[in-house]
Write a protein that holds these residues in place. Structure first.
Motif, PDB file in Angstrom:
ATOM      1  N   TYR A  11       7.118   7.151  11.174  1.00 38.36           N
ATOM      2  CA  TYR A  11       5.817   7.598  10.650  1.00 38.36           C
ATOM      3  C   TYR A  11       5.417   8.936  11.249  1.00 38.36           C
ATOM      4  O   TYR A  11       4.716   9.723  10.617  1.00 38.36           O
ATOM      5  CB  TYR A  11       4.733   6.558  10.894  1.00 38.36           C
ATOM      6  CG  TYR A  11       4.919   5.317  10.065  1.00 38.36           C
ATOM      7  CD1 TYR A  11       4.944   5.377   8.676  1.00 38.36           C
ATOM      8  CD2 TYR A  11       5.092   4.082  10.672  1.00 38.36           C
ATOM      9  CE1 TYR A  11       5.136   4.233   7.921  1.00 38.36           C
ATOM     10  CE2 TYR A  11       5.275   2.930   9.909  1.00 38.36           C
ATOM     11  CZ  TYR A  11       5.297   3.017   8.534  1.00 38.36           C
ATOM     12  OH  TYR A  11       5.482   1.883   7.779  1.00 38.36           O
ATOM     13  N   HIS A  54      -3.446   6.099   3.690  1.00 38.13           N
ATOM     14  CA  HIS A  54      -3.042   5.416   2.449  1.00 38.13           C
ATOM     15  C   HIS A  54      -3.030   3.892   2.604  1.00 38.13           C
ATOM     16  O   HIS A  54      -3.192   3.172   1.623  1.00 38.13           O
ATOM     17  CB  HIS A  54      -1.658   5.918   2.005  1.00 38.13           C
ATOM     18  CG  HIS A  54      -0.537   5.487   2.911  1.00 38.13           C
ATOM     19  ND1 HIS A  54      -0.087   6.260   3.966  1.00 38.13           N
ATOM     20  CD2 HIS A  54       0.205   4.353   2.946  1.00 38.13           C
ATOM     21  CE1 HIS A  54       0.889   5.621   4.584  1.00 38.13           C
ATOM     22  NE2 HIS A  54       1.094   4.473   3.997  1.00 38.13           N
ATOM     23  N   ASN A  78      -2.765  -1.114   8.212  1.00 39.84           N
ATOM     24  CA  ASN A  78      -2.346  -0.440   9.431  1.00 39.84           C
ATOM     25  C   ASN A  78      -2.399   1.059   9.241  1.00 39.84           C
ATOM     26  O   ASN A  78      -2.146   1.574   8.153  1.00 39.84           O
ATOM     27  CB  ASN A  78      -0.936  -0.857   9.860  1.00 39.84           C
ATOM     28  CG  ASN A  78       0.116  -0.421   8.869  1.00 39.84           C
ATOM     29  OD1 ASN A  78       0.151  -0.905   7.740  1.00 39.84           O
ATOM     30  ND2 ASN A  78       0.983   0.500   9.261  1.00 39.84           N
ATOM     31  N   HIS A 132       0.826  -1.218   0.000  1.00 42.92           N
ATOM     32  CA  HIS A 132       0.000   0.000   0.000  1.00 42.92           C
ATOM     33  C   HIS A 132       0.859   1.266   0.000  1.00 42.92           C
ATOM     34  O   HIS A 132       0.492   2.270   0.624  1.00 42.92           O
ATOM     35  CB  HIS A 132      -1.015  -0.029   1.153  1.00 42.92           C
ATOM     36  CG  HIS A 132      -0.416  -0.165   2.535  1.00 42.92           C
ATOM     37  ND1 HIS A 132      -1.079  -0.804   3.563  1.00 42.92           N
ATOM     38  CD2 HIS A 132       0.751   0.287   3.065  1.00 42.92           C
ATOM     39  CE1 HIS A 132      -0.333  -0.748   4.661  1.00 42.92           C
ATOM     40  NE2 HIS A 132       0.777  -0.077   4.384  1.00 42.92           N
ATOM     41  N   HIS A 141      -0.869   4.679   9.892  1.00 38.20           N
ATOM     42  CA  HIS A 141       0.510   5.156   9.970  1.00 38.20           C
ATOM     43  C   HIS A 141       0.542   6.488  10.715  1.00 38.20           C
ATOM     44  O   HIS A 141       0.820   7.530  10.116  1.00 38.20           O
ATOM     45  CB  HIS A 141       1.107   5.325   8.575  1.00 38.20           C
ATOM     46  CG  HIS A 141       1.049   4.098   7.715  1.00 38.20           C
ATOM     47  ND1 HIS A 141      -0.110   3.679   7.097  1.00 38.20           N
ATOM     48  CD2 HIS A 141       2.003   3.189   7.379  1.00 38.20           C
ATOM     49  CE1 HIS A 141       0.146   2.564   6.405  1.00 38.20           C
ATOM     50  NE2 HIS A 141       1.409   2.252   6.557  1.00 38.20           N
ATOM     51  N   GLU A 186       4.867  -5.292   8.364  1.00 35.77           N
ATOM     52  CA  GLU A 186       3.478  -5.143   7.905  1.00 35.77           C
ATOM     53  C   GLU A 186       2.913  -6.441   7.317  1.00 35.77           C
ATOM     54  O   GLU A 186       1.700  -6.656   7.337  1.00 35.77           O
ATOM     55  CB  GLU A 186       3.373  -4.035   6.845  1.00 35.77           C
ATOM     56  CG  GLU A 186       3.560  -2.635   7.411  1.00 35.77           C
ATOM     57  CD  GLU A 186       3.374  -1.541   6.356  1.00 35.77           C
ATOM     58  OE1 GLU A 186       3.153  -0.390   6.736  1.00 35.77           O
ATOM     59  OE2 GLU A 186       3.472  -1.832   5.137  1.00 35.77           O
TER      60      GLU A 186
END
Ligand SMILES: [Fe+3]
Ligand SMILES: [Fe+3]
Lengths: 135, 279, 279, 135
Positions: D86, C125, C57, C12, C59, C240
């Motif tokens: 992140y 995203h 997930n 992704h 982020h 991930e």
């Protein structure tokens, strides 16, 4: 038609008299009603609500039935329409009422009678366990 | 190593907190309740726990319907008493034990419990009333507190078995924490009470007594009890007792029941309290 | 009854979303990637799923360090694309399937998975790029989406085994939902990539290929892989891929591998994609 | 001294070169740094940050080391001090930089070199699996 509603787990609770379980069906039904109640945790909101209850309720995408139940302070109706008691209690707090007062209105007796019942040991489970038992 | 030495269970009726905060502890209505905790206050003065893992449920204070964690462990350095509609209770800030809390969270997740880690959370009467009952009105709480918030408001709550096993995972986590800490675990909520609908005010002393007996003598049996039995027998809010099984699971199989207290009513509820010591 | 008919896994990578949104799909750098999904776009046009359970997930978009759920299931009617710092992606609102999502949540909690129920969540995203890859740029997404957000940012993430078993619990839940729905489950993220530190840019084609093989042929074996192997072999963000096991667990043991695509690089990542059909 | 740090699970990751695992220890260390980054998701905050970075950083109870690392845009240092990539990426977005640019600064090469490495198949795991392997 709710599938969650159809499951044996959820159905079993429906045999208990005078009790609404806050399951997925109720939670989806009452989402905006309950989220309205959460806003009453801030004093500014409580003041705004008191000043014009109908206008304040219009801010939330509730059903008209739900709004009317709030205006009527009909707690059993609010619960039937998806309200959860911990959320609804914030309306009672805004009104300056004790929880025993709310409980008494839901049970259809005066606050004094309700208090006396509690002091005498509370409502007995006998006859209150299942709807079939009540008949 | 850290060690869980004792478990405490107690109701967390908000009106008890209000009675204490408003100086009503000597009134006829409230005195028997506060008297019932005199033993416990002396006991805990001697026990001097360093940390309490405090299992409770949030009552639409920190968590709305936006987000409902099944198990949320408070890993922050501190937690403020929540404003539940009348301003926050006048009690000390709750100081966490961030390092142990994170350690428990990690250990439990690797043991396949799907914890929600929380670093920012106000704590409501569910957590603060038990502290008041056990510690009175100190300037500061005498130990660190790790809040463990369990969902029992939105159905379905976790099963009794899951709660019991989470207790075991917590025990394992604590025992692998490399610091000499005296840890207690508390389970709160209950006992029988119903706050909603025409059945509000339900109290079931027989059920509550059997629950206390089971907690001491047959927790595995008790852990098998389905949700409907709690609700049918102990009222819709009696489901809170499922949290006591986390406390019990965190103790050894073999325990001593040190103290028990039961009183009806406090507001709408049966007050139940038990102290269990690891052998 | 509702039925899971197929599983899709795909990277992704946010840059893929940006490339599509900025009209760069025909550039030399991006064309091979979008070409790799041409088969899949045709395939899904024929499959016409009613609902996709989309495992991904967050982020640090919807969840900061304030609160970190291990498994969060989106039960709302809709979810808005998150503003990740450049404004929300110009993609349609994601419409949920509230009733099925709640049904899965309830079923999984009673099966002792400690779900967090979420009714208010923007989706980043991690969720929208897979939709773009599979559906292109429609006015509206052609089906309902149930977001399932898994923590893989804060250590520890759930184990591979836990993810695989959650998939099985989801399968059971879907199959007990009384409506004639064609349900797909997608696993997203990966494949090998590392976004941090001196080791950034790590790619491991051998590992990724073996992972795709294992997903098809030996998911139980794959579910035993510890976190460190993901990180060591596939980079720190390669973890991930643990989410792909939820997808695999939700499928039958016996499946057909319908399609596979692999390409390096998209920005910092290896792009991997697989379609598995239930036999 | 962290106990979580001492567990075999966490220790094992420390053998991996050039990599910091965002575990409990890092998360506790970097909490305020990361929460500062989250504020940069709003445009007003980004503008305020750009106008006076030092003043903006003072609003958060970070360490001086953490503030300096932000001012220096030293991503490896920010990560060592508890930042998670992140979260930190929101600083890069505020600066208008691509993620590949951030990655290149962390790896000590130019963006062009980094891009070329990726196009050529990325960094090989060989020699990058464990610290002992590197020696
Ligand atoms: Fe309670
Ligand atoms: Fe990702």
């Amino acid at each position: 038609m709710s599938n969650a509603k159809n499951s044996a787990y959820n159905d079993a609770f429906k045999d208990i008299p005078g009790t609404v379980i806050f399951d997925a069906t109720q939670s989806r039904l009452g989402f905006h009603l309950n989220q309205f109640c959460m806003t009453l945790m801030k004093d500014a909101a409580r003041q705004e609500f008191r000043a014009d209850e109908a206008a304040y309720l219009k801010k939330f995408p509730m059903t008209e039935e739900q709004r009317q139940a709030v205006l009527d302070r009909d707690y059993n109706r609010m619960i039937a329409l998806g309200g959860n008691i911990y959320f609804l209690a914030k309306i009672g707090a805004t009104d300056g009422l004790s929880f025993q007062k709310l409980a008494s209105t839901m049970t259809g007796v005066s606050e004094e009678e309700y208090r006396a019942m509690m002091v005498a040991g509370g409502r007995s489970p006998d006859g209150n366990r299942s709807k079939s038992e009540q008949q | 190593m850290a060690k869980i030495t004792a478990g405490v269970a107690t109701s967390h009726v908000p009106a008890i907190g209000a009675a204490l905060d408003l100086g009503k502890t000597q009134e006829d209505y409230w005195k028997p309740i506060f008297d019932g905790y005199e033993f416990s206050k002396e006991w805990i003065k001697n026990e001097k726990p360093d940390v309490i893992i405090l299992v409770y449920n949030d009552h639409a204070s920190a968590f709305s319907l936006d987000l409902i964690p099944t198990f949320a462990i408070g890993c922050a350095e501190e937690f403020q008493p929540a404003d539940e509609g009348w301003g926050p209770r006048p009690v000390p800030t709750v100081k966490g034990h961030s390092e142990l809390a994170w350690h428990i969270a990690q250990s439990a997740i690797l043991d396949e419990f799907d914890m929600t880690i929380v670093n920012n959370m106000d704590v409501d009467h569910g957590l603060t009333v038990p502290l008041s009952l056990m510690f009175g009105q100190p300037e500061e709480w005498p130990c660190k507190i790790i809040p463990l918030a369990v969902n029992v408001v939105q159905y379905p709550p976790p099963t009794g078995n899951r709660c019991y096993n989470l207790g075991k995972a917590i025990r394992k986590a604590v025992e692998s924490f490399d610091a000499d800490l005296n840890v207690q675990i508390w389970g709160t909520g209950g006992m029988s009470h119903q706050l909603q609908g025409p059945r509000a005010g339900l109290i079931n002393k027989e059920f509550d007594t059997a629950f206390l007996d089971g907690l001491t003598k047959d927790p595995q049996g008790l852990a098998k009890m389905p949700h409907i039995d709690y609700v049918r027998e102990a009222g819709s809010e009696g489901i809170e007792m499922v949290m006591w099984l986390i406390m019990r699971g965190a103790l050894n199989d073999d325990i001593d029941e040190r103290y028990r207290f039961y009183h009806v009513p406090a507001s709408n509820c049966a007050v139940g309290h038990i102290i269990l010591e690891n052998k």
